[in-house]
Design a protein around this motif. Structure first.
Motif, short mmCIF file in Angstrom:
data_model
loop_
_atom_site.label_atom_id
_atom_site.label_comp_id
_atom_site.label_asym_id
_atom_site.label_seq_id
_atom_site.Cartn_x
_atom_site.Cartn_y
_atom_site.Cartn_z
N GLY A 39 0.72 -1.24 -0.06
CA GLY A 39 -0.09 -0.13 0.02
C GLY A 39 0.86 1.42 0.16
O GLY A 39 2.10 1.21 0.40
N ALA A 40 0.17 2.34 -0.17
CA ALA A 40 0.93 3.57 -0.46
C ALA A 40 1.46 4.05 1.07
O ALA A 40 1.02 3.65 2.05
CB ALA A 40 -0.01 4.77 -1.24
N ASN A 41 2.38 5.05 1.10
CA ASN A 41 2.69 5.46 2.37
C ASN A 41 1.46 6.16 2.88
O ASN A 41 0.62 7.03 2.18
CB ASN A 41 3.66 6.50 2.04
N GLY A 42 1.08 5.95 4.35
CA GLY A 42 -0.07 6.43 4.67
C GLY A 42 -1.10 5.70 4.83
O GLY A 42 -2.32 6.19 5.24
N ALA A 43 -1.24 4.66 3.90
CA ALA A 43 -2.29 3.67 3.74
C ALA A 43 -3.04 3.01 4.86
O ALA A 43 -3.87 2.53 4.98
CB ALA A 43 -1.99 2.90 2.71
N GLY A 44 -1.99 2.89 5.92
CA GLY A 44 -2.43 2.46 7.35
C GLY A 44 -1.63 1.04 7.49
O GLY A 44 -2.24 0.28 8.54
N LYS A 45 -0.63 0.90 6.84
CA LYS A 45 0.10 -0.64 7.04
C LYS A 45 0.76 -0.62 8.54
O LYS A 45 0.52 -1.44 9.38
CB LYS A 45 1.24 -0.70 6.30
N THR A 46 1.33 0.44 8.96
CA THR A 46 1.99 0.45 10.27
C THR A 46 0.91 0.49 11.39
O THR A 46 1.07 -0.06 12.49
CB THR A 46 2.88 1.76 10.43
N THR A 47 -0.11 1.45 11.17
CA THR A 47 -1.19 1.33 12.22
C THR A 47 -1.75 0.11 12.28
O THR A 47 -2.10 -0.47 13.43
CB THR A 47 -2.21 2.31 11.34
N LEU A 48 -1.88 -0.63 11.23
CA LEU A 48 -2.55 -2.20 11.27
C LEU A 48 -1.75 -2.93 12.08
O LEU A 48 -2.20 -3.86 12.82
CB LEU A 48 -2.74 -2.71 9.91
N LEU A 49 -0.27 -3.01 12.03
CA LEU A 49 0.71 -3.93 12.44
C LEU A 49 0.76 -3.40 13.92
O LEU A 49 0.81 -4.45 14.98
CB LEU A 49 1.91 -3.45 11.90
N ARG A 50 0.70 -2.08 14.13
CA ARG A 50 0.73 -1.76 15.69
C ARG A 50 -0.46 -2.22 16.54
O ARG A 50 -0.60 -2.89 17.61
CB ARG A 50 0.87 -0.39 15.76
N THR A 51 -1.53 -2.24 15.86
CA THR A 51 -2.94 -2.76 16.13
C THR A 51 -2.76 -4.23 16.57
O THR A 51 -3.12 -4.84 17.57
CB THR A 51 -4.11 -2.51 15.58
N LEU A 52 -2.18 -4.86 15.76
CA LEU A 52 -2.19 -6.67 15.73
C LEU A 52 -1.26 -6.90 16.92
O LEU A 52 -1.53 -7.79 17.53
CB LEU A 52 -1.60 -7.02 14.46
N ALA A 53 -0.30 -6.04 17.15
CA ALA A 53 0.71 -6.14 18.16
C ALA A 53 0.30 -5.92 19.59
O ALA A 53 1.05 -5.87 20.53
CB ALA A 53 2.21 -5.45 17.80
N GLY A 54 -1.01 -5.12 19.57
CA GLY A 54 -1.43 -4.77 21.03
C GLY A 54 -0.96 -3.45 21.39
O GLY A 54 -1.22 -2.97 22.57
#
Length: 209
Positions: A39-54
């Protein structure tokens, strides 16, 4: 060998700074499987991973199978600058109740740097040490955010080999990367799950309040 539960994500909605980013996201990551996020920068990849990691709570939906299974590696390498390479790995091995650090040293060719302080390493060496930490966690599900940043081609190959070995032992990996690692992995385009523009417009961005 690992015996992890599948990581099951159902109708997940997440936000960044109070603004909805992704919604309706569902997938299953089975033992031995790899999933690459694109996904493009800012698409939410990091936010998703941080959410999964708790590290942050979702807006809605369900995450099943993440408890005590996930080892997360983000943009920071998580190193203690005044400890040596060996001392850093021993520290994390003790945190996770693990023992032998030699496989981690060998996987990332860290033996020649074993006694060097982490703070004196190059950016690429620090990244290799940060990724080596995954091997001493004993956690079956690796959640990785742009893990190849600062790595040269040889180190990228080391990382890809480490992931393959992990999958071969029944582990799983969820990786946000634009690099082709040569893995047998499914690809998830996070932009497909972009949050409703109406919901985005109506949300408050607490980061700026």
């Amino acid at each position: 060998m690992f015996e992890p539960l599948p990581l099951v994500v159902s109708d997940l909605a997440i936000a960044r700074g109070g603004v909805p980013v992704l919604q309706g996201l569902s997938f299953t990551l089975a033992p031995g499987g790899a999933l690459v996020l694109r996904g493009a920068n800012g698409a939410g990849k990091t936010t998703l991973l941080r959410t999964l990691a708790g590290l942050q709570a979702p807006l809605g939906g369900r995450i099943v199978g993440a408890e005590e299974q996930i080892a997360y590696a983000g943009h920071a390498d998580g190193l203690k600058a005044m400890l040596s390479v060996v001392e850093n790995l021993r520290f994390w091995a003790e945190v996770f109740g693990q023992g032998d650090i030699k496989p981690a040293l060998d996987a990332y060719a860290l033996q020649p740097l074993a006694d060097r302080l982490a703070g004196t390493l190059s950016a690429g060496q620090k990244r290799r040490l940060g990724l080596a930490r995954l091997l001493v966690t004993g956690r079956p599900v690796w959640v990785l955010d742009e893990p190849t940043v600062s790595l040269d081609a040889a180190a990228v190959a080391m990382f890809a080999d480490a992931v393959r070995a992990h999958l071969g032992q029944g582990g799983a990996a969820l990786i946000a990367t634009h690099i082709d690692l040569g893995l047998d992995a499914e690809v998830l385009e996070v932009g497909t799950f972009r949050a409703d523009p109406v919901a985005r417009a109506g949300a408050s961005d607490e980061a700026f309040l």
